[in-house]
Design a protein around this motif. Sequence first.
Motif, PDB file in Angstrom:
ATOM      1  N   ARG A   1       0.834  -1.209   0.000  1.00 16.80           N
ATOM      2  CA  ARG A   1       0.000   0.000   0.000  1.00 16.80           C
ATOM      3  C   ARG A   1       0.867   1.257   0.000  1.00 16.80           C
TER       4      ARG A   1
ATOM      5  N   PHE B   1       2.157   1.630  -3.548  1.00 16.62           N
ATOM      6  CA  PHE B   1       1.101   2.065  -4.464  1.00 16.62           C
ATOM      7  C   PHE B   1       0.773   3.550  -4.253  1.00 16.62           C
ATOM      8  N   ASP B   2       0.718   3.972  -3.000  1.00 17.18           N
ATOM      9  CA  ASP B   2       0.437   5.382  -2.713  1.00 17.18           C
ATOM     10  C   ASP B   2       1.500   6.285  -3.343  1.00 17.18           C
TER      11      ASP B   2
ATOM     12  N   ARG C   1       1.100   6.499  -7.148  1.00 15.72           N
ATOM     13  CA  ARG C   1       0.025   7.411  -7.546  1.00 15.72           C
ATOM     14  C   ARG C   1       0.495   8.860  -7.614  1.00 15.72           C
ATOM     15  N   LYS C   2       1.464   9.214  -6.785  1.00 17.86           N
ATOM     16  CA  LYS C   2       1.967  10.581  -6.740  1.00 17.86           C
ATOM     17  C   LYS C   2       3.110  10.819  -7.727  1.00 17.86           C
TER      18      LYS C   2
ATOM     19  N   ASN D   1       2.684   6.630 -11.630  1.00 21.29           N
ATOM     20  CA  ASN D   1       1.560   5.684 -11.592  1.00 21.29           C
ATOM     21  C   ASN D   1       1.947   4.292 -12.088  1.00 21.29           C
TER      22      ASN D   1
ATOM     23  N   HIS E   1      -3.458  -4.743  -5.397  1.00 20.83           N
ATOM     24  CA  HIS E   1      -3.670  -4.039  -6.661  1.00 20.83           C
ATOM     25  C   HIS E   1      -5.107  -4.185  -7.147  1.00 20.83           C
TER      26      HIS E   1
ATOM     27  N   GLU F   1      -7.623  -2.492  -4.378  1.00 21.92           N
ATOM     28  CA  GLU F   1      -7.485  -1.144  -3.847  1.00 21.92           C
ATOM     29  C   GLU F   1      -6.795  -0.155  -4.780  1.00 21.92           C
ATOM     30  N   TYR F   2      -5.984  -0.636  -5.724  1.00 19.00           N
ATOM     31  CA  TYR F   2      -5.174   0.282  -6.539  1.00 19.00           C
ATOM     32  C   TYR F   2      -5.191  -0.142  -8.011  1.00 19.00           C
ATOM     33  N   SER F   3      -6.337  -0.490  -8.536  1.00 17.84           N
ATOM     34  CA  SER F   3      -6.405  -0.982  -9.911  1.00 17.84           C
ATOM     35  C   SER F   3      -6.052   0.101 -10.933  1.00 17.84           C
ATOM     36  N   ASP F   4      -6.051   1.376 -10.501  1.00 17.49           N
ATOM     37  CA  ASP F   4      -5.698   2.466 -11.410  1.00 17.49           C
ATOM     38  C   ASP F   4      -4.193   2.571 -11.641  1.00 17.49           C
ATOM     39  N   VAL F   5      -3.392   1.915 -10.800  1.00 20.96           N
ATOM     40  CA  VAL F   5      -1.935   1.949 -10.934  1.00 20.96           C
ATOM     41  C   VAL F   5      -1.481   0.773 -11.791  1.00 20.96           C
TER      42      VAL F   5
END
Length: 368
Positions: free
Chosen positions: A175, A178-179, A182-183, A186, A211, A214-218
């Motif tokens: 996590r 992934f965070d 995102r910043k 990606n 993934h 929680e983070y499928s956009d990455v």
Amino acid sequence: MPNPSLLILPGDGIGPEVMAEVRKVIDWFDSNKNVSFEVTEDLVGGCAYDAHGAPISDETMELAQSVDAVLLGAVGGPKYDVLDFSLKPERGLLRLRKEMDLFANLRPAQCFDALADFSSLKRDVVAGLDIMIVRELTSGIYFGEPRGITDDNEGGRVGVNTQRYTTAEIRRVARAAFDLARKRGNKLCSMEKANVMESGVLWREEVTWVHENEYSDVELTHMYADAGAMQLVRWPKQFDVIVTDNLFGDLLSDAAAMLTGSLGMLPSASLGAPMDNGRPKALYEPVHGSAPDIAGQDRANPIACILSFAMALRYSFDMGQHADLVEGAVEAVLAQGIRTADLLGDEGSDPVSTAEMGDAVIAAMGEA
């Protein structure tokens, strides 16, 4: 609101020299930006052993748990090689990481344009490099049980270390990675050895779960750690954020560090869970060691320690603009050709001292 609190642990070797330049930066912010810190200084490593008989005292450990962030210089030296393993200076650092539960180690590898020719790799391979390695820091083979050296009943000995990970340990560092992705760009690449290690299979499955849920956009990719090492020296700019376990993170982050040309340039952050005030438990330190061969000679490069403080501004104190100011000043100084001895290579110019490099960064901050 009270001023943010900072515990400074200069440590051994060149630690006190490079930390003195960080204190200049802290004082500059107080005088010029009305940003003040409550700073306390204490001992860790060999100097703590000399004073207290332990690489970090219980009192210092308690203080580290109470402040907003810890900034550490370096620990160790040949004087302490004869000590029992449990008393070596490095155990003070490991105790800080373990008891503060600093599970996510952030190791940026950024190649400043002025130093692109200083890397052992070609300029086009490293110029503009800016990657982040997120290393799990409180579990894995460095902490797993059983461990130790025993007799094998056949006249020899057996050394055992256990690679161990749980779902919770993998998911929380994933996590964090992934965070960060995102910043940034990606993109996240997870590295393990799922082809030969069950812990690697679990690692890949749990990172994939985080993934998908929680983070499928990455964008997530997976790579075996040995292949990752090869790709780091082949074309490192293919990566943005890399997440990996404790052992592989130790190896890969040092390999990535040398892409930039000098360990003296690279900071790190070790982050844990949020405290009551919302700030994460945090320890910041330069990647380089204590360099006892040049300690006390005013030759050490303070940039990694200064950039570690910039990471504290960014990740602990939510002062991104101030972190940008420090990082921009470092880049400006390097662009001017100002170098400590470790950054000269074959150049014929004279190096600046540790203090002179710190003064140059301060001057560049004032001109920004």
